[in-house]
Design an enzyme around this catalytic site. Sequence first.
Site, PDB file in Angstrom:
ATOM      1  N   GLY A 108      30.736  25.781   2.924  1.00  0.00           N
ATOM      2  CA  GLY A 108      30.465  24.545   2.216  1.00  0.00           C
ATOM      3  C   GLY A 108      30.339  24.917   0.757  1.00  0.00           C
ATOM      4  O   GLY A 108      30.024  26.060   0.440  1.00  0.00           O
ATOM      5  N   CYS A 109      30.608  23.991  -0.157  1.00  0.00           N
ATOM      6  CA  CYS A 109      30.709  24.414  -1.547  1.00  0.00           C
ATOM      7  C   CYS A 109      30.344  23.326  -2.522  1.00  0.00           C
ATOM      8  O   CYS A 109      30.349  22.145  -2.207  1.00  0.00           O
ATOM      9  CB  CYS A 109      32.142  24.815  -1.879  1.00  0.00           C
ATOM     10  SG  CYS A 109      32.928  25.809  -0.644  1.00  0.00           S
TER      11      CYS A 109
END
Lengths: 396, 506
Positions: free
Chosen positions: A21-22
């Site tokens: 996730g970013c």
Amino acid sequence: MKWNNYVSLSEKFRNQRVFDGCGISGFINLDGKRENGDQIIDMLSILSERENGLGAGFAGYGIYPRYKECYAIHLLIEDEQSKEHLIRYLDEIGNIIQSEPIPTKIPSNVDNPPITWRIFYEPRHKKSISDDEQVVKLVMNLNDHFNGVFVISSGKNMGVFKGNGWSHEIAEFYNIKDYKAYMWLAHSRFPTNTPGWWGGAHPFNLLGTSVVHNGEITSYGTNMRYLESFGYKCTLLTDTEVIAYLIDLLIRKHKIPVPIATMALAPPLFSTIEAMEPRYQIALKNIRATYRSAMLNGPFSVIVGLSCPKPTLVGLSDRKKLRPLVAAISENKNSIFLSSEEASFKRLKLKEAFNFKKIWQPKSGTAIIAQVGEGLLRNGMETPFEKINLTVEGDI
Amino acid sequence: MSLNHSIPSYFHIKVDREICRKCKRCTNHCSYDALSFNGERIVSDDSKCVACQRCVAMCPAGAIRIEKNDSFLPFHGNYTRRIRNIIWAQSGNGGVLLSATGNDRPIRTIFDDLLLDACQVTNPSIDPLREPIETKIFFGRKPKKIVFSEDPKKLNNISLKTEFMPNFEIDSPIMVGHMSLGSISYNACMAIYQAAKELNILAGSGEGGLHQDFYEYGPNIITEIASGRFGVDINYLQNAAGIEIKIGQGAKPGHGGHLPGEKVNTLISQTRMIPKGSDALSPYPHHDIYSIEDLAQLISALKEATRYKVPIGVKIAAVHNSAPIAVGIVRGGADFLTIDGFRGGTGAAPRIIRDHAGIPIELAIAVVDKRLREENLRDEVTLVAGGSIRYSADLIKAIALGADVGMCCMPVLIAMGCRVCQQCFRGLCSWGIATQQEYLVKRLDIDVSRNRIINLFHSWNEELKEVLGAMGIDSVESLRSNRDRLRYIGPNPKIADILGVKHAGE
């Protein structure tokens, strides 16, 4: 910060793809004015919920005006020997205009720093193959076959800076605030495992194309096999790599106009297409049929920086918008901002007394495109061919 | 007294005399003469029974059961009952044994050794009842790239330059394989074509021409040009969604068609354009195709004849060197390529070929897809794969291995009533499917059969969407050749290597 195995993926994770996730951010100045790294660092580091200290990176466009005709090759190198070997090789096959370390601030408690190096390079002109193509082959070859060397970017007048660590650590390590760019991209990550590998951080780059990506491409295998047909080698085991190569294939190699290319990557639903007029149907159905393997599936939002055909910032999310993307335009209408979250814009507002004319959420699967000198071409709220004058040759 | 060399029956017909009403319905329905009425009671002849179950289905009292007759042969693990039966049959008749349907040997099915992936945490799965999931695909040749030109001064002026080749849109990646009028009945053909039209999927005509009544379904039919050229005229070519040159069939690689003269009645004779009662035996090779360049010529002749408006394809049986053969075919100009695996079915084929020639479709898809990619040809063509796609799981796995479209026949026949008795070559099908005898054909209700086929493929398509949704994929294009979403759990890692699929746990 983690220093080990920064050049190649550790054996333990060799066979595994990385899921993460970013946080992603980016902006472009439409008049081409260059800006130091302060803004982008602020925009990214506020998204701390979206990172876990295992990778971050930045890409700046317009940072090397002195060498703007050369390919700026940014490298991570394991040791002096690999470096010498590489320089000898590049000297043999092309011209090295300048070869120097990328300045870094290494924290005092670290005793085994990586070699961060940049080479301004010109391939020998050949009739049979373009310079760009030569550099693509060179990058693929170095990353695939050269031990102890990893190319992180290869465009002209731009560069990628990335590594393992929190976004503020990486910014400090590379002195990001000292570079001046008209377009910045940035990325912080929350990977599900710890490959401890610097090359795995974003942005991913090939020539002038850089991609920061939040999401997971569920069509990875399809996209990867398609790209391999065209000679790309997907060695990094991350789905972001395939996005960078797909964009390179569509926009640089197949010369598809940017708005159309985004319709190949995130095509409208058939139910939408079938409600359109015949020429649009012909175009969109054939794009889907021809580029069916280039379609990106799964949750994603991406910010793409392009230096060809013109410096361009592109934002795109998946057709269901399963990952966030927010856009903003500055009060003077000169800068377009994109980010995972509105917090980035609020931070700029508070810290730098920056004012926005408008903040909005682009529609799912709809590209936002801003180009230096051309302005905001697509705002991400349009129907597929709104504002585009499409002509179709031959029978309809 | 001479020794009785008759072959022991596999089956035993058990009639419950207590409840039998002696209505004789079973004797009327048994087309194999295994049941008769001796004036007092129903008597059975096990040696003629093929276990087609027609009598069981028709008995109003539920008095009949077909049981397995395996109690008396001495056991032998090598000379199995199957082998002994083959020897007895051949020593009795001295000929090549005929068979029907697909390979019946218990060879491990690779599809069954593959597992599917699903989303957890890092990406959300999609509920097909709430979100759109697309299964439409385009059948035909695509360009390698599309050429657009952009006005350098006004970037929003874009023109599309590429001229596209004909592509047929289908709503699911499913094709009913080629079963000719002749191998199956008029009613069976009609039910299949009506269902294909309703579902907007494809159906093959087989090599037996296209009866006048079927022309209205032409837009969903792939017509076939086989070595016998039965029923080929300009209308046959132009009234089709696509034309397939049949080089081979999975059930009998290297063989032609076998339709005995007894089956060639008026209907078949008109459709195939051959004399009534004559054997319709299509030659083993096409006698105008002795090498690849001859095939290329036929492809271009067909394209000329149809004014480049119909996709032209080629079907081959999956054999040892399928990959380079496939590349040659695509280079020869084929718009689509059909591969038929060794388990593929037939109405009539020599048993020796059906049971022993060819390779599994799973491996053929994987190697053909890979080789076409190496030659950068894969995305230009449509790859159709058949040869025992039994249910939606096989279809999904075939697509994930690299096929665009899954082709199947047996599930369609089973949906219509077939009990897989494997006697199609005898023309006595008691269910009215694989026969030309008027009184048997009448048994097959077209409307009921059509609806059952529609139901079957509707459920396949729904299951395909369920799996795509679980994988976090909203369009079937993104499953094709997405081998990362498969894992292997079988006993032979070499198979996983050839498939390009990781072992479960990797």
